[in-house]
Design an enzyme around this catalytic site. Structure first.
Site, PDB file in Angstrom:
ATOM      1  N   GLY A   1      -5.740  63.918  17.491  1.00 13.68           N
ATOM      2  CA  GLY A   1      -4.651  64.070  16.541  1.00 13.68           C
ATOM      3  C   GLY A   1      -4.602  65.436  15.882  1.00 13.68           C
ATOM      4  O   GLY A   1      -3.922  65.593  14.860  1.00 13.68           O
TER       5      GLY A   1
ATOM      6  N   VAL B   1     -13.294  74.966  19.114  1.00 15.33           N
ATOM      7  CA  VAL B   1     -14.322  75.575  19.973  1.00 15.33           C
ATOM      8  C   VAL B   1     -14.210  77.088  19.902  1.00 15.33           C
ATOM      9  O   VAL B   1     -15.194  77.799  19.750  1.00 15.33           O
ATOM     10  CB  VAL B   1     -14.180  75.079  21.424  1.00 15.33           C
ATOM     11  CG1 VAL B   1     -15.183  75.784  22.337  1.00 15.33           C
ATOM     12  CG2 VAL B   1     -14.372  73.573  21.502  1.00 15.33           C
TER      13      VAL B   1
ATOM     14  N   GLU C   1      -6.555  59.918  10.730  1.00 12.13           N
ATOM     15  CA  GLU C   1      -6.722  59.105  11.940  1.00 12.13           C
ATOM     16  C   GLU C   1      -8.120  58.502  11.991  1.00 12.13           C
ATOM     17  O   GLU C   1      -8.298  57.331  12.327  1.00 12.13           O
ATOM     18  CB  GLU C   1      -6.449  59.926  13.197  1.00 12.13           C
ATOM     19  CG  GLU C   1      -7.457  61.021  13.478  1.00 12.13           C
ATOM     20  CD  GLU C   1      -7.140  61.747  14.765  1.00 12.13           C
ATOM     21  OE1 GLU C   1      -8.009  61.806  15.640  1.00 12.13           O
ATOM     22  OE2 GLU C   1      -6.022  62.273  14.884  1.00 12.13           O
TER      23      GLU C   1
ATOM     24  N   GLY D   1     -11.675  65.768  10.271  1.00 12.62           N
ATOM     25  CA  GLY D   1     -12.065  65.570  11.656  1.00 12.62           C
ATOM     26  C   GLY D   1     -13.509  65.119  11.772  1.00 12.62           C
ATOM     27  O   GLY D   1     -14.120  64.625  10.826  1.00 12.62           O
ATOM     28  N   ILE D   2     -14.083  65.330  12.955  1.00  9.76           N
ATOM     29  CA  ILE D   2     -15.426  64.850  13.255  1.00  9.76           C
ATOM     30  C   ILE D   2     -16.445  65.981  13.095  1.00  9.76           C
ATOM     31  O   ILE D   2     -16.087  67.159  13.107  1.00  9.76           O
ATOM     32  CB  ILE D   2     -15.467  64.288  14.696  1.00  9.76           C
ATOM     33  CG1 ILE D   2     -16.722  63.456  14.938  1.00  9.76           C
ATOM     34  CG2 ILE D   2     -15.328  65.413  15.716  1.00  9.76           C
ATOM     35  CD1 ILE D   2     -16.673  62.661  16.230  1.00  9.76           C
ATOM     36  N   GLY D   3     -17.709  65.632  12.932  1.00 12.29           N
ATOM     37  CA  GLY D   3     -18.772  66.627  12.887  1.00 12.29           C
ATOM     38  C   GLY D   3     -19.432  66.739  11.529  1.00 12.29           C
ATOM     39  O   GLY D   3     -19.186  65.944  10.618  1.00 12.29           O
ATOM     40  N   SER D   4     -20.285  67.756  11.398  1.00  6.34           N
ATOM     41  CA  SER D   4     -21.042  67.928  10.163  1.00  6.34           C
ATOM     42  C   SER D   4     -20.172  68.422   9.013  1.00  6.34           C
ATOM     43  O   SER D   4     -20.444  68.132   7.843  1.00  6.34           O
ATOM     44  CB  SER D   4     -22.197  68.912  10.395  1.00  6.34           C
ATOM     45  OG  SER D   4     -21.714  70.170  10.841  1.00  6.34           O
ATOM     46  N   LEU D   5     -19.115  69.168   9.327  1.00  2.74           N
ATOM     47  CA  LEU D   5     -18.289  69.765   8.277  1.00  2.74           C
ATOM     48  C   LEU D   5     -17.669  68.733   7.330  1.00  2.74           C
ATOM     49  O   LEU D   5     -17.703  68.923   6.110  1.00  2.74           O
ATOM     50  CB  LEU D   5     -17.205  70.646   8.899  1.00  2.74           C
ATOM     51  CG  LEU D   5     -16.385  71.486   7.910  1.00  2.74           C
ATOM     52  CD1 LEU D   5     -17.278  72.466   7.161  1.00  2.74           C
ATOM     53  CD2 LEU D   5     -15.261  72.214   8.630  1.00  2.74           C
TER      54      LEU D   5
END
Length: 455
Positions: free
Chosen positions: A341, A318, A243, A218-222
């Site tokens: 997704g 969240v 995706e 997914g998105i973000g720093s992780l």
């Protein structure tokens, strides 16, 4: 042949947007294919037009049509997935969210009752065969285009050309108007600072990744932390079916961790539907045969995800409640992003042979006033949207460990989730779980239970 047709269809942005009439539905290209010059030209018609409805997907920045008409009389702006700018507009009543399961993105245009009067999209320059490549985003754009009565492309010389399976380009014969854009620089995602909590979560996840796994991040720093850890590891023969393509995949590929050879679907290819990251990523995908862009209905198809052995999905949340419900798109009534997704890959990865689906979040959050609260909640906050129902969740990960939820009863789920909560909040979560009648730990001294969980 194609150059003469190009010349006949080439107009300036102001002329092109005259095709928009009051009451029309206008679709924008997705993510970094969102129109820039056309959006600005359309915004200049505020006060002249009435009740034009605009649909976007992750607009980079703030769409000018929404800023030009805060009243909404000329333009009513809507989005399938919020960017930071669209979130800003939503907080001020200037943007509405359109709920969607991302794998259905093509279908709702192909088979649904949506109306699209005008479709505007940024593209790469036309090639010798007469095609404009969609570049950075395939997504559901070709379905939007086929639905539209009028198609306008905004050419950006900075748009990478991205090879694909299908749906990655539009031919000049399908285009009504061509606008030479001002060659806007593609937006780079800001580098989110990496915390010790991110590193701890990433370690728990990377420990679960086997050779030959097929990754979705997914998105973000992780993802960047996970990508760096994998690049520095001895994990091998990874595949990519995701995706969103992010910088982490470039790091893993260059470190020799990605071969894509153990995939059942598209072996040898990194499959994705849109890319979002830094200039490093955009340079990597440009004319790179190792990458394959497909429509989201293909990439996020539940059965196609599951067809790859050892599919691994890694996504953020969240908050998560003690029932295991995952909230990833809103905080109370405030829409933050979208379903995207997450459901598609959580479901598909779990049904993959040897697959694993992780939902990751820090155990706490700190508000603007410095107050620290738990992100593992007794139950979801009032108004908060549930992105993943409790029945669809496999693993939840915080810096304190991994909670496995599939097949577990409500008390087992509560126990597992309290066990990965921040220690300062475990006692309170136990008390709330008792009130909710999902805490069997009430049968033994609470101090002993807390001690066993902490251990």
């Amino acid at each position: 042949m194609y150059r003469s047709e190009y010349g006949r269809k080439c107009v300036d942005a102001a002329t092109a947007v005259k095709q928009v009439k009051s009451g029309d539905w206008v679709d924008y290209g997705n993510f970094l294919c969102s129109p820039v010059d056309l959006d600005e030209a359309l915004a200049h018609r505020a006060g002249e037009l009435e009740a034009v409805k605009v649909r976007g997907v992750g607009y980079p920045g703030i769409p000018k049509v929404a800023l030009a008409d805060p009243s909404g009389r000329s333009f009513n702006y809507n989005s399938f997935h919020f960017s930071g700018g669209e979130r800003y507009l939503h907080d001020r009543g200037g943007c509405s969210y359109i709920p969607v399961l991302y794998h259905e993105g093509n279908q709702i245009y192909d088979d649904g009752d949506l109306t699209t009067d005008v479709f505007m999209v940024q593209v790469a320059p036309m090639d010798d065969a007469g095609f404009f490549n969609f570049g950075i985003a395939n997504s559901c754009q070709y379905s939007q285009l086929r639905k539209a009565k009028t198609v306008i492309v905004e050419v950006n010389d900075n748009m990478p050309v991205c090879y694909g399976g299908y749906g990655e380009a539009v031919h000049i014969s399908e285009v009504d108007y061509v606008v030479q854009g001002t060659n806007t620089e593609l937006v780079s995602l800001p580098r989110t600072p990496i915390s010790d909590v991110d590193r701890a979560i990433a370690r728990h996840v990377v420990e679960q990744i086997e050779d030959g796994s097929c990754l979705q991040l997914g998105i973000g720093s992780l993802p960047n932390v996970i990508g760096k850890m994998i690049a520095d590891s001895d994990i091998k023969n990874l595949g990519v079916h995701t995706e969103m393509l992010v910088d982490a995949y470039v790091d893993m590929y260059r470190a020799g961790r990605i071969s894509n050879m153990e995939k059942a679907d598209n072996p040898g290819k990194m499959v994705y539907t849109f890319a979002l990251g830094s200039e490093k990523l955009y340079e990597f995908i440009h004319r790179n045969p190792a990458c394959a862009s497909y429509p989201v209905g293909y990439v996020n198809d539940l059965h196609r995800i599951a067809a790859n052995p050892r599919a691994v999905s890694i996504n953020n949340a969240v908050e998560v409640d003690l029932y295991g419900q995952v909230c990833s798109e809103s905080s109370g009534f405030r829409q933050i992003s979208g379903t995207g997704g997450q459901f598609d890959f959580a479901y598909g990865s779990y049904h993959s042979k040897g697959g694993k689906a992780f939902i990751c979040l820090a155990s706490t959050k700190t508000d603007r006033d410095g107050a620290v609260t738990s992100r593992l909640r007794p139950f979801v906050d009032h108004g908060t949207i549930v992105t993943l129902p409790r029945s669809a969740v496999q693993y939840v990960v915080t810096e304190y460990g991994v909670a496995s939820l599939k097949g577990k009863s409500t008390w087992q789920r509560a126990e597992a989730l309290i066990g990965i909560a921040h220690p300062d909040f475990r006692e309170g979560l136990m008390r709330e779980a008792e009130k909710m009648n999902i805490w069997r730990g009430a049968l033994v001294p609470r101090a002993d239970v807390a001690m066993s969980l902490a251990g």
